[in-house]
Design an enzyme around this catalytic site. Structure first.
Site, PDB file in Angstrom:
ATOM      1  N   GLY A   1       2.684   7.396   6.749  1.00  0.00           N
ATOM      2  CA  GLY A   1       2.875   6.523   7.665  1.00  0.00           C
ATOM      3  C   GLY A   1       2.618   6.338   9.205  1.00  0.00           C
ATOM      4  O   GLY A   1       2.410   5.605   9.934  1.00  0.00           O
TER       5      GLY A   1
ATOM      6  N   THR B   1       0.826  -1.400  -0.121  1.00  0.00           N
ATOM      7  CA  THR B   1      -0.043   0.014  -0.161  1.00  0.00           C
ATOM      8  C   THR B   1       0.847   1.250   0.032  1.00  0.00           C
ATOM      9  O   THR B   1       1.816   1.243   0.404  1.00  0.00           O
ATOM     10  CB  THR B   1      -0.968   0.070   1.073  1.00  0.00           C
ATOM     11  OG1 THR B   1      -0.080   0.089   2.366  1.00  0.00           O
ATOM     12  CG2 THR B   1      -1.989  -0.944   1.189  1.00  0.00           C
TER      13      THR B   1
ATOM     14  N   THR C   1       0.832   1.446   6.302  1.00  0.00           N
ATOM     15  CA  THR C   1       2.139   2.001   5.665  1.00  0.00           C
ATOM     16  C   THR C   1       3.063   2.340   6.664  1.00  0.00           C
ATOM     17  O   THR C   1       2.766   2.535   7.740  1.00  0.00           O
ATOM     18  CB  THR C   1       1.435   3.452   5.233  1.00  0.00           C
ATOM     19  OG1 THR C   1       0.446   3.414   4.265  1.00  0.00           O
ATOM     20  CG2 THR C   1       2.637   4.415   4.490  1.00  0.00           C
TER      21      THR C   1
ATOM     22  N   CYS D   1      -1.408   5.704   8.860  1.00  0.00           N
ATOM     23  CA  CYS D   1      -2.274   4.095   8.430  1.00  0.00           C
ATOM     24  C   CYS D   1      -1.418   3.217   8.917  1.00  0.00           C
ATOM     25  O   CYS D   1       0.023   3.039   8.854  1.00  0.00           O
ATOM     26  CB  CYS D   1      -2.067   4.316   6.908  1.00  0.00           C
ATOM     27  SG  CYS D   1      -2.649   2.861   6.225  1.00  0.00           S
TER      28      CYS D   1
END
Length: 180
Positions: A165, A8, A171, A168
Site C-alpha cells: 500500500g 487489487t 492498493t 502501489c
C-alpha cells in the site's frame, strides 16, 4: 481509458502452522478513479475452513467466487479438486474464459493460485500474492518470513499489505486480514 472496476492486492501465507490472508479495500474505476475504499476481497468460506481472496475485475471475481464455493460444496471441501475443476471450467467455457480475475484459496494444508489460463499453482514457500501490488507484498512477505520468523502469519500478512500500500497506487491501507 479502460472503464472497468478493478480490485487489487491479496497476500496469503502458511507460516509456523498457521495461515493468514490479507487484502486491501480499494476498488478503482478505470485507471484514474478510486470508487471504494473498503471493499472486502478476502473471505472465509466453506464453514470457515477455507480462505479465498480475489484480484482483478470485481464482477468477474464475484462470478469466480460463486463458482469456487459451489465446487467446494460439490467436492465436500476438497480444496485442490475444487480449484482444478474451477480452473478447467474457466479455461474451457467461452464466457468464463473472458473473465479477468485471479483467486488465491487456502485451507490449513494447501495454498493455491487459480488463474483463467487453467493454472492451479501451489507455491514451494507457502506464500502467494496477486494484484497490482502483489509483487511488492510478495517481496515483503518473503523477507519477513525469512528474516523475522518469530512473527505470526497474521503479522506478516498485514505488514506485506502495508508495504504494498505504501508503494502501489492501486492498493490502500484499509486492510482485511483473515486467519485459519
Amino acid at each position: 481509458m479502460e472503464m472497468t472496476f478493478h480490485a487489487t492486492t491479496i497476500f496469503a501465507i502458511h507460516h509456523n502452522g498457521k495461515c493468514a490472508m490479507a487484502g486491501d479495500g480499494q476498488v478503482t474505476f478505470g485507471n484514474a478513479v478510486v470508487m471504494k475504499h473498503t471493499a472486502r476481497k478476502v473471505r472465509k468460506i466453506y464453514h470457515g475452513k477455507v480462505l479465498a481472496g480475489f484480484a482483478g475485475s470485481v464482477a468477474d471475481a464475484f462470478t469466480l467466487f460463486e463458482k469456487f464455493e459451489a465446487k467446494l460444496e460439490e467436492f465436500n471441501g476438497n480444496l485442490q479438486r475444487s480449484a482444478v475443476e474451477v480452473a478447467k471450467e474457466w479455461r474451457s467455457d467461452k464466457v468464463l474464459r473472458r473473465l479477468e480475475a485471479m483467486l488465491i484459496v487456502m485451507n490449513e494444508e494447501h495454498l493455491l493460485l487459480v488463474s483463467g489460463t487453467g493454472e492451479v499453482i501451489e507455491p514451494d514457500d507457502g506464500i502467494l500474492a496477486i494484484g497490482s501490488g502483489g509483487n511488492y507484498a510478495l517481496a515483503a512477505g518473503r523477507a519477513l518470513k525469512k528474516k523475522a520468523p518469530q512473527l505470526s502469519a497474521r503479522e506478516i500478512a498485514q505488514a506485506a499489505l502495508e508495504t504494498a500500500g505504501d508503494i502501489c497506487v492501486y492498493t490502500n491501507d484499509q486492510l482485511i486480514v483473515e486467519e485459519l
